[in-house]
Design a protein around this motif. Structure first.
Motif, PDB file in Angstrom:
ATOM      1  N   ASP A 162     -34.291 -94.324 -23.827  1.00 47.87           N
ATOM      2  CA  ASP A 162     -33.080 -94.497 -23.022  1.00 47.87           C
ATOM      3  C   ASP A 162     -32.238 -95.660 -23.550  1.00 47.87           C
ATOM      4  N   GLU A 163     -32.856 -96.829 -23.627  1.00 45.54           N
ATOM      5  CA  GLU A 163     -32.096 -98.018 -24.010  1.00 45.54           C
ATOM      6  C   GLU A 163     -31.685 -97.998 -25.483  1.00 45.54           C
ATOM      7  N   THR A 164     -32.500 -97.383 -26.332  1.00 44.92           N
ATOM      8  CA  THR A 164     -32.183 -97.343 -27.762  1.00 44.92           C
ATOM      9  C   THR A 164     -30.965 -96.476 -28.045  1.00 44.92           C
ATOM     10  N   GLN A 165     -30.856 -95.345 -27.346  1.00 41.43           N
ATOM     11  CA  GLN A 165     -29.733 -94.444 -27.614  1.00 41.43           C
ATOM     12  C   GLN A 165     -28.467 -94.804 -26.851  1.00 41.43           C
ATOM     13  N   SER A 166     -28.591 -95.645 -25.819  1.00 39.26           N
ATOM     14  CA  SER A 166     -27.476 -95.851 -24.901  1.00 39.26           C
ATOM     15  C   SER A 166     -26.275 -96.545 -25.540  1.00 39.26           C
ATOM     16  N   ALA A 167     -26.517 -97.509 -26.440  1.00 40.69           N
ATOM     17  CA  ALA A 167     -25.392 -98.206 -27.050  1.00 40.69           C
ATOM     18  C   ALA A 167     -24.515 -97.232 -27.838  1.00 40.69           C
ATOM     19  N   LYS A 168     -25.134 -96.329 -28.598  1.00 44.95           N
ATOM     20  CA  LYS A 168     -24.361 -95.334 -29.360  1.00 44.95           C
ATOM     21  C   LYS A 168     -23.645 -94.384 -28.415  1.00 44.95           C
ATOM     22  N   MET A 169     -24.337 -93.965 -27.358  1.00 44.32           N
ATOM     23  CA  MET A 169     -23.708 -93.076 -26.378  1.00 44.32           C
ATOM     24  C   MET A 169     -22.477 -93.729 -25.747  1.00 44.32           C
ATOM     25  N   CYS A 170     -22.636 -94.991 -25.322  1.00 37.80           N
ATOM     26  CA  CYS A 170     -21.504 -95.699 -24.702  1.00 37.80           C
ATOM     27  C   CYS A 170     -20.361 -95.886 -25.695  1.00 37.80           C
ATOM     28  N   TYR A 171     -20.704 -96.121 -26.953  1.00 36.72           N
ATOM     29  CA  TYR A 171     -19.681 -96.252 -27.993  1.00 36.72           C
ATOM     30  C   TYR A 171     -18.853 -94.973 -28.091  1.00 36.72           C
ATOM     31  N   LEU A 172     -19.510 -93.809 -28.046  1.00 34.70           N
ATOM     32  CA  LEU A 172     -18.788 -92.553 -28.183  1.00 34.70           C
ATOM     33  C   LEU A 172     -17.969 -92.236 -26.934  1.00 34.70           C
ATOM     34  N   TYR A 173     -18.503 -92.547 -25.754  1.00 33.63           N
ATOM     35  CA  TYR A 173     -17.677 -92.438 -24.547  1.00 33.63           C
ATOM     36  C   TYR A 173     -16.417 -93.298 -24.721  1.00 33.63           C
ATOM     37  N   ASN A 174     -16.606 -94.525 -25.171  1.00 33.77           N
ATOM     38  CA  ASN A 174     -15.492 -95.460 -25.314  1.00 33.77           C
ATOM     39  C   ASN A 174     -14.469 -94.959 -26.327  1.00 33.77           C
ATOM     40  N   GLU A 175     -14.937 -94.364 -27.428  1.00 33.47           N
ATOM     41  CA  GLU A 175     -14.024 -93.809 -28.420  1.00 33.47           C
ATOM     42  C   GLU A 175     -13.204 -92.663 -27.821  1.00 33.47           C
ATOM     43  N   GLY A 176     -13.841 -91.840 -27.002  1.00 31.59           N
ATOM     44  CA  GLY A 176     -13.115 -90.765 -26.347  1.00 31.59           C
ATOM     45  C   GLY A 176     -12.031 -91.290 -25.419  1.00 31.59           C
ATOM     46  N   LEU A 177     -12.371 -92.343 -24.688  1.00 30.27           N
ATOM     47  CA  LEU A 177     -11.387 -92.942 -23.784  1.00 30.27           C
ATOM     48  C   LEU A 177     -10.247 -93.610 -24.554  1.00 30.27           C
ATOM     49  N   LYS A 178     -10.579 -94.254 -25.674  1.00 32.48           N
ATOM     50  CA  LYS A 178      -9.529 -94.809 -26.533  1.00 32.48           C
ATOM     51  C   LYS A 178      -8.582 -93.704 -26.989  1.00 32.48           C
ATOM     52  N   ASN A 179      -9.165 -92.614 -27.467  1.00 27.98           N
ATOM     53  CA  ASN A 179      -8.369 -91.500 -27.952  1.00 27.98           C
ATOM     54  C   ASN A 179      -7.489 -90.918 -26.851  1.00 27.98           C
ATOM     55  N   GLN A 180      -7.981 -91.009 -25.611  1.00 29.13           N
ATOM     56  CA  GLN A 180      -7.235 -90.513 -24.452  1.00 29.13           C
ATOM     57  C   GLN A 180      -6.104 -91.472 -24.065  1.00 29.13           C
ATOM     58  N   GLY A 181      -6.120 -92.683 -24.653  1.00 24.23           N
ATOM     59  CA  GLY A 181      -5.043 -93.629 -24.416  1.00 24.23           C
ATOM     60  C   GLY A 181      -5.309 -94.677 -23.359  1.00 24.23           C
ATOM     61  N   TYR A 182      -6.571 -94.796 -22.911  1.00 19.92           N
ATOM     62  CA  TYR A 182      -6.886 -95.776 -21.879  1.00 19.92           C
ATOM     63  C   TYR A 182      -7.006 -97.174 -22.478  1.00 19.92           C
ATOM     64  N   ASP A 183      -6.570 -98.175 -21.706  1.00 20.74           N
ATOM     65  CA  ASP A 183      -6.586 -99.553 -22.188  1.00 20.74           C
ATOM     66  C   ASP A 183      -7.957-100.200 -21.999  1.00 20.74           C
ATOM     67  N   LYS A 184      -8.091-101.419 -22.495  1.00 21.42           N
ATOM     68  CA  LYS A 184      -9.389-102.113 -22.463  1.00 21.42           C
ATOM     69  C   LYS A 184      -9.877-102.358 -21.036  1.00 21.42           C
ATOM     70  N   LYS A 185      -8.968-102.642 -20.128  1.00 15.29           N
ATOM     71  CA  LYS A 185      -9.384-102.861 -18.745  1.00 15.29           C
ATOM     72  C   LYS A 185     -10.033-101.612 -18.167  1.00 15.29           C
ATOM     73  N   THR A 186      -9.443-100.462 -18.424  1.00 14.37           N
ATOM     74  CA  THR A 186     -10.016 -99.205 -17.942  1.00 14.37           C
ATOM     75  C   THR A 186     -11.363 -98.938 -18.600  1.00 14.37           C
ATOM     76  N   ARG A 187     -11.488 -99.290 -19.871  1.00 12.36           N
ATOM     77  CA  ARG A 187     -12.707 -98.998 -20.641  1.00 12.36           C
ATOM     78  C   ARG A 187     -13.774-100.084 -20.522  1.00 12.36           C
ATOM     79  N   PHE A 188     -13.555-101.065 -19.664  1.00 14.98           N
ATOM     80  CA  PHE A 188     -14.439-102.222 -19.602  1.00 14.98           C
ATOM     81  C   PHE A 188     -15.903-101.843 -19.380  1.00 14.98           C
ATOM     82  N   PHE A 189     -16.164-100.913 -18.461  1.00 17.39           N
ATOM     83  CA  PHE A 189     -17.548-100.509 -18.181  1.00 17.39           C
ATOM     84  C   PHE A 189     -18.267-100.123 -19.467  1.00 17.39           C
ATOM     85  N   TRP A 190     -17.598 -99.367 -20.318  1.00 12.88           N
ATOM     86  CA  TRP A 190     -18.242 -98.842 -21.525  1.00 12.88           C
ATOM     87  C   TRP A 190     -18.404 -99.918 -22.585  1.00 12.88           C
ATOM     88  N   GLU A 191     -17.405-100.778 -22.726  1.00 15.45           N
ATOM     89  CA  GLU A 191     -17.524-101.857 -23.713  1.00 15.45           C
ATOM     90  C   GLU A 191     -18.601-102.858 -23.299  1.00 15.45           C
TER      91      GLU A 191
END
Length: 249
Positions: A162-191
């Motif tokens: 769980d913990e080993t894969q989670s950083a990569k998973m959160c990174y990809l969620y965050n990349e999707g949100l970036k691509n969607q145009g969300y700012d850093k405040k919105t993406r804070f949970f993932w970062e």
């Protein structure tokens, strides 16, 4: 110490690996397990790679993050449950550290996730009334059972995966949100979690030595790793079917 300069809600220490007293054989074994986890389909799932570069419709986005809400539900409590199947104080210390990180020193990570949902237009009423897919329910319930059922080696294998894969998973969620145009405040949970999950993985790594020193212990540990990866893979398969493949991609 990790701090988000833009949107401070919590600060925490990021544990580092401590190889002192861990044999080279065990270090090699655990590194091999990390490589196996990180190469698993669930970590590089076609949906996650596609989402990192593809904008979702509002309904698709709602599906993704409500399914994720089901996956995340009550996880800090499940992690704390590991302490009930052992009397090893080192494990107790690390699982409590993990759970306390999730609770935060200002607000819990579950509260920050709720705030993230609100920022992208998903309400608590949406969460309450949503009927999640079977794979998401099974993932959440499977984690609960894995963390609360002896032998301890299997529980440790599951949380390590769980913990080993989670950083990569959160990174990809965050990349999707970036691509969607969300700012850093919105993406804070993932970062926040990209950094936090590295520390959680390191913390679990540091207490595994005596549990993976034998053939039997390693076999039980790998049962937990495989269980978690299988549940995670089915979770992503289900979301992929509903969203990406639903478009005929």
């Amino acid at each position: 110490m990790f701090e988000n300069k833009l949107f401070k809600e919590n600060t925490f220490d990021v544990p580092q690996r401590n190889n002192e007293g861990i044999s080279s054989d065990i270090t090699q074994y655990l590194n091999e397990q990390i490589d196996r986890i990180m190469s698993h389909k669930s970590v590089h799932h076609p949906f996650l790679l596609w989402y990192a570069n593809t904008a979702l419709t509002p309904e698709e986005e709602k599906t993704l993050y409500l399914e994720t809400y089901t996956y995340f539900q009550d996880l800090p409590f499940y992690v704390a449950n590991i302490s009930t199947i052992t009397r090893d104080e080192n494990i107790l210390r690390e699982v409590l550290h993990n759970s306390l990180d999730e609770l935060g020193n200002r607000k819990s990570h579950s509260t920050i996730y709720d705030e993230f949902l609100a920022m992208i237009g998903i309400t608590q009423e949406n969460c309450t009334n949503y009927q999640p897919m079977n794979a998401s329910v099974k993932l959440n319930q499977g984690i609960c059972k894995a963390y609360n059922t002896p032998p301890i080696e299997t529980a440790l294998g599951a949380i390590f995966a769980d913990e080993t894969q989670s950083a990569k998973m959160c990174y990809l969620y965050n990349e999707g949100l970036k691509n969607q145009g969300y700012d850093k405040k919105t993406r804070f949970f993932w970062e926040l979690h990209i950094e936090a999950e590295v520390g959680h993985s390191n913390a679990i790594f540091n207490v595994l030595s005596k549990y993976v020193s034998t053939k039997e212990g390693r076999a039980q540990f790998e049962v937990g790793v495989n269980l978690y990866l299988d549940l995670m893979g089915k979770f992503w398969d289900s979301i992929d079917q509903a969203i990406r493949l639903g478009r005929g991609v």
